[in-house]
Write a protein that holds these residues in place. Structure first.
Motif, PDB file in Angstrom:
ATOM      1  N   GLY A 101     -14.195   3.375   7.484  1.00  0.00           N
ATOM      2  CA  GLY A 101     -14.728   3.356   8.973  1.00  0.00           C
ATOM      3  C   GLY A 101     -16.294   2.474   9.139  1.00  0.00           C
ATOM      4  O   GLY A 101     -16.415   1.950   9.932  1.00  0.00           O
ATOM      5  N   ALA A 102     -16.969   2.940   8.110  1.00  0.00           N
ATOM      6  CA  ALA A 102     -18.349   2.421   8.259  1.00  0.00           C
ATOM      7  C   ALA A 102     -18.259   0.746   8.155  1.00  0.00           C
ATOM      8  O   ALA A 102     -19.003  -0.131   8.757  1.00  0.00           O
ATOM      9  N   TRP A 103     -17.428   0.236   7.070  1.00  0.00           N
ATOM     10  CA  TRP A 103     -17.150  -1.202   6.937  1.00  0.00           C
ATOM     11  C   TRP A 103     -16.557  -1.837   8.177  1.00  0.00           C
ATOM     12  O   TRP A 103     -17.237  -2.837   8.726  1.00  0.00           O
ATOM     13  N   LEU A 104     -15.897  -1.161   8.983  1.00  0.00           N
ATOM     14  CA  LEU A 104     -15.036  -1.765  10.203  1.00  0.00           C
ATOM     15  C   LEU A 104     -16.339  -1.815  11.289  1.00  0.00           C
ATOM     16  O   LEU A 104     -16.428  -2.895  12.002  1.00  0.00           O
ATOM     17  N   THR A 105     -16.843  -0.706  11.316  1.00  0.00           N
ATOM     18  CA  THR A 105     -18.093  -0.554  12.141  1.00  0.00           C
ATOM     19  C   THR A 105     -19.061  -1.865  12.227  1.00  0.00           C
ATOM     20  O   THR A 105     -19.574  -2.566  13.048  1.00  0.00           O
ATOM     21  N   LYS A 106     -19.355  -2.113  10.642  1.00  0.00           N
ATOM     22  CA  LYS A 106     -20.414  -2.907  10.465  1.00  0.00           C
ATOM     23  C   LYS A 106     -19.937  -4.541  10.845  1.00  0.00           C
ATOM     24  O   LYS A 106     -20.503  -5.169  11.591  1.00  0.00           O
ATOM     25  N   VAL A 107     -18.448  -4.794  10.623  1.00  0.00           N
ATOM     26  CA  VAL A 107     -17.881  -5.890  11.073  1.00  0.00           C
ATOM     27  C   VAL A 107     -17.792  -6.245  12.336  1.00  0.00           C
ATOM     28  O   VAL A 107     -18.177  -7.208  12.837  1.00  0.00           O
ATOM     29  N   HIS A 144       0.836  -1.361  -0.104  1.00  0.00           N
ATOM     30  CA  HIS A 144      -0.041   0.041  -0.036  1.00  0.00           C
ATOM     31  C   HIS A 144       0.926   1.235  -0.099  1.00  0.00           C
ATOM     32  O   HIS A 144       1.841   1.467   0.577  1.00  0.00           O
ATOM     33  N   SER A 145       0.477   2.224  -0.648  1.00  0.00           N
ATOM     34  CA  SER A 145       1.036   3.520  -0.584  1.00  0.00           C
ATOM     35  C   SER A 145       0.285   4.629   0.088  1.00  0.00           C
ATOM     36  O   SER A 145      -0.860   4.378  -0.132  1.00  0.00           O
ATOM     37  N   GLY A 146       0.807   5.581   0.656  1.00  0.00           N
ATOM     38  CA  GLY A 146      -0.178   6.533   1.119  1.00  0.00           C
ATOM     39  C   GLY A 146      -0.712   6.241   2.383  1.00  0.00           C
ATOM     40  O   GLY A 146      -0.270   4.739   3.007  1.00  0.00           O
ATOM     41  N   PRO A 147      -1.388   7.047   3.263  1.00  0.00           N
ATOM     42  CA  PRO A 147      -1.792   6.591   4.665  1.00  0.00           C
ATOM     43  C   PRO A 147      -2.733   5.433   4.795  1.00  0.00           C
ATOM     44  O   PRO A 147      -3.617   5.238   3.780  1.00  0.00           O
ATOM     45  N   ASP A 148      -2.742   4.883   5.789  1.00  0.00           N
ATOM     46  CA  ASP A 148      -3.586   3.624   6.054  1.00  0.00           C
ATOM     47  C   ASP A 148      -4.923   4.342   6.028  1.00  0.00           C
ATOM     48  O   ASP A 148      -5.138   5.080   7.193  1.00  0.00           O
ATOM     49  N   PRO A 149      -6.189   3.755   5.527  1.00  0.00           N
ATOM     50  CA  PRO A 149      -7.475   4.521   5.550  1.00  0.00           C
ATOM     51  C   PRO A 149      -8.118   4.166   6.959  1.00  0.00           C
ATOM     52  O   PRO A 149      -9.042   4.815   7.282  1.00  0.00           O
ATOM     53  N   ILE A 150      -7.655   3.069   7.759  1.00  0.00           N
ATOM     54  CA  ILE A 150      -8.371   2.734   8.707  1.00  0.00           C
ATOM     55  C   ILE A 150      -7.559   3.361   9.851  1.00  0.00           C
ATOM     56  O   ILE A 150      -8.054   2.923  11.414  1.00  0.00           O
ATOM     57  N   THR A 151      -6.434   3.975   9.850  1.00  0.00           N
ATOM     58  CA  THR A 151      -5.880   4.426  10.913  1.00  0.00           C
ATOM     59  C   THR A 151      -6.520   5.537  11.932  1.00  0.00           C
ATOM     60  O   THR A 151      -7.338   6.368  11.406  1.00  0.00           O
ATOM     61  N   GLY A 152      -6.643   5.417  13.032  1.00  0.00           N
ATOM     62  CA  GLY A 152      -7.409   6.018  14.122  1.00  0.00           C
ATOM     63  C   GLY A 152      -8.757   5.482  14.168  1.00  0.00           C
ATOM     64  O   GLY A 152      -9.591   6.149  15.188  1.00  0.00           O
ATOM     65  N   GLU A 153      -9.251   4.266  13.707  1.00  0.00           N
ATOM     66  CA  GLU A 153     -10.358   3.935  13.916  1.00  0.00           C
ATOM     67  C   GLU A 153     -10.484   3.071  15.177  1.00  0.00           C
ATOM     68  O   GLU A 153     -11.561   2.729  15.769  1.00  0.00           O
ATOM     69  N   GLY A 154      -9.237   2.564  15.750  1.00  0.00           N
ATOM     70  CA  GLY A 154      -9.142   1.649  16.690  1.00  0.00           C
ATOM     71  C   GLY A 154     -10.031   1.829  18.034  1.00  0.00           C
ATOM     72  O   GLY A 154     -10.749   1.305  18.666  1.00  0.00           O
ATOM     73  N   ARG A 155      -9.738   3.415  18.459  1.00  0.00           N
ATOM     74  CA  ARG A 155     -10.544   3.837  19.606  1.00  0.00           C
ATOM     75  C   ARG A 155     -11.667   3.738  19.714  1.00  0.00           C
ATOM     76  O   ARG A 155     -12.509   3.418  20.583  1.00  0.00           O
ATOM     77  N   ARG A 156     -12.485   4.515  18.398  1.00  0.00           N
ATOM     78  CA  ARG A 156     -13.797   4.292  18.414  1.00  0.00           C
ATOM     79  C   ARG A 156     -14.361   2.735  18.321  1.00  0.00           C
ATOM     80  O   ARG A 156     -15.588   2.578  18.936  1.00  0.00           O
ATOM     81  N   LEU A 157     -13.800   2.059  17.713  1.00  0.00           N
ATOM     82  CA  LEU A 157     -14.196   0.324  17.823  1.00  0.00           C
ATOM     83  C   LEU A 157     -14.077  -0.188  18.988  1.00  0.00           C
ATOM     84  O   LEU A 157     -14.895  -0.924  19.691  1.00  0.00           O
ATOM     85  N   ILE A 158     -13.220   0.238  19.844  1.00  0.00           N
ATOM     86  CA  ILE A 158     -12.953  -0.425  21.215  1.00  0.00           C
ATOM     87  C   ILE A 158     -14.063   0.165  22.154  1.00  0.00           C
ATOM     88  O   ILE A 158     -14.698  -0.413  22.821  1.00  0.00           O
ATOM     89  N   GLY A 159     -14.392   1.409  21.989  1.00  0.00           N
ATOM     90  CA  GLY A 159     -15.273   2.165  22.699  1.00  0.00           C
ATOM     91  C   GLY A 159     -16.674   1.447  22.240  1.00  0.00           C
ATOM     92  O   GLY A 159     -17.785   1.374  23.282  1.00  0.00           O
TER      93      GLY A 159
END
Length: 319
Positions: A59-65, A6-21
């Motif tokens: 982010g929506a995909w991660l939340t759904k999963v 992958h090139s560029g920033p990871d699109p799921i960076t920063g989602e971990g805290r919300r998913l843990i919550g």
């Protein structure tokens, strides 16, 4: 042939805290929440780059999963908790974890439906969630706390948006019926402080005066330590049991701490946390006390080896 990295920033960076919550609120266990998030990320990274790029909102995909995994976990958790020794309580969060676990919220929602982030991690709220079906919990948390639309919730729960709206309504009714209006924050802190002082002084009359006549106290030892196997009911019974504990463990130190965003107490022995106590205060009386003594649930509260306290067990509120 392997695909390029992958090139560029990871699109799921920063989602971990919300998913843990999200997962913590649904499961009441930080360890289980972390497992859910790990599994969610594993499923993301198992996809090819092309599959990932085809997802419009990672982010929506991660939340759904994560939501669907939580639904599965909740189904198995119900069976596990039926085999649990004594009462099961959610894992208490210290103040630093409380701040960390409050994920973002956004989007429009009817103010009458709103549950604030702090309210949604209180022990009182998490205990009420335990009385709900998994689908009710998911609908309430995703819509009222994390502000997802019922159409989005429907994709996770596998029901129609109208059915999810009904699930959230039913869940809110359970919350309203089980919780009295809380006392102001300053008053809650004052009552918990007075309870601590009366407990340390072994003043039964003062303790009774701070407790609602129909108050209940529940302890979770997880079968690892002996504990109150059923709720202790009534102000006098609770007060006497609290004084008994103070007599059994004279070197217990009580500290005022924030527990799941609310005033609470932490009991330490030789510098190690052995009990975390959460309170539900309505008007000027304590209505519910939840004491967590399961060492597995106290790991975020202390550094060093776990210590087990041995108290004579109360096996029934009628004994």
């Amino acid at each position: 042939m392997t695909e390029p990295e992958h090139s560029g920033p990871d699109p799921i960076t920063g989602e971990g805290r919300r998913l843990i919550g999200l997962a913590y609120r649904l499961l009441g266990s930080l360890a289980d929440a972390e497992d859910v998030v790990q599994e969610t990320y594993a499923r993301w990274y198992a996809m090819s780059r092309r599959q990932q790029e085809a997802i419009e909102s990672p982010g929506a995909w991660l939340t759904k999963v994560a939501g669907r995994i939580c639904l599965d976990v909740l189904g198995s958790a119900r069976a596990r908790r039926e085999r649990y020794v004594g009462e099961w309580l959610p894992e208490p969060l210290p103040e630093d974890r409380t701040e960390w676990i409050n994920g973002r919220s956004g989007g429009a929602v009817d103010p009458a439906d709103r549950v604030t982030l702090d309210e949604s991690i209180s022990m009182a709220f998490l205990v009420v969630l335990e009385s709900m079906t998994p689908a009710e919990r998911v609908a309430l948390i995703l819509h009222d706390v994390f502000r997802y639309s019922f159409a989005e919730v429907a994709e996770i729960v596998g029901r129609t948006p109208a059915a999810c709206r009904q699930l959230a309504w039913s869940a809110r009714r359970r919350v309203r019926e089980s919780q009295a209006p809380p006392a102001p924050a300053a008053r809650r802190s004052g009552i918990v402080r007075e309870f601590k002082q009366a407990w340390e002084a072994k003043d039964i009359d003062a303790l009774i005066g701070l407790l609602d006549p129909d108050a209940t106290a529940i302890a979770d030892g997880g079968g690892v330590v002996n504990a109150v196997l059923r709720a202790v009911e009534g102000a006098e019974r609770i007060a006497r049991y609290a004084v008994d504990i103070a007599g059994w463990v004279p070197d217990l130190t009580l500290l005022e701490r924030t527990v799941n965003g609310q005033p609470g107490l932490v009991a330490r022995r030789d510098g190690v946390t052995v009990m975390v106590v959460a309170f539900d205060v309505a008007t000027d009386r304590i209505k519910h006390i939840w004491a967590v003594r399961n060492p597995e649930k106290l790991r975020p509260w202390t550094v060093g080896p776990a210590r087990h306290l041995t108290f004579p067990a109360v096996v029934s509120s009628d004994s």
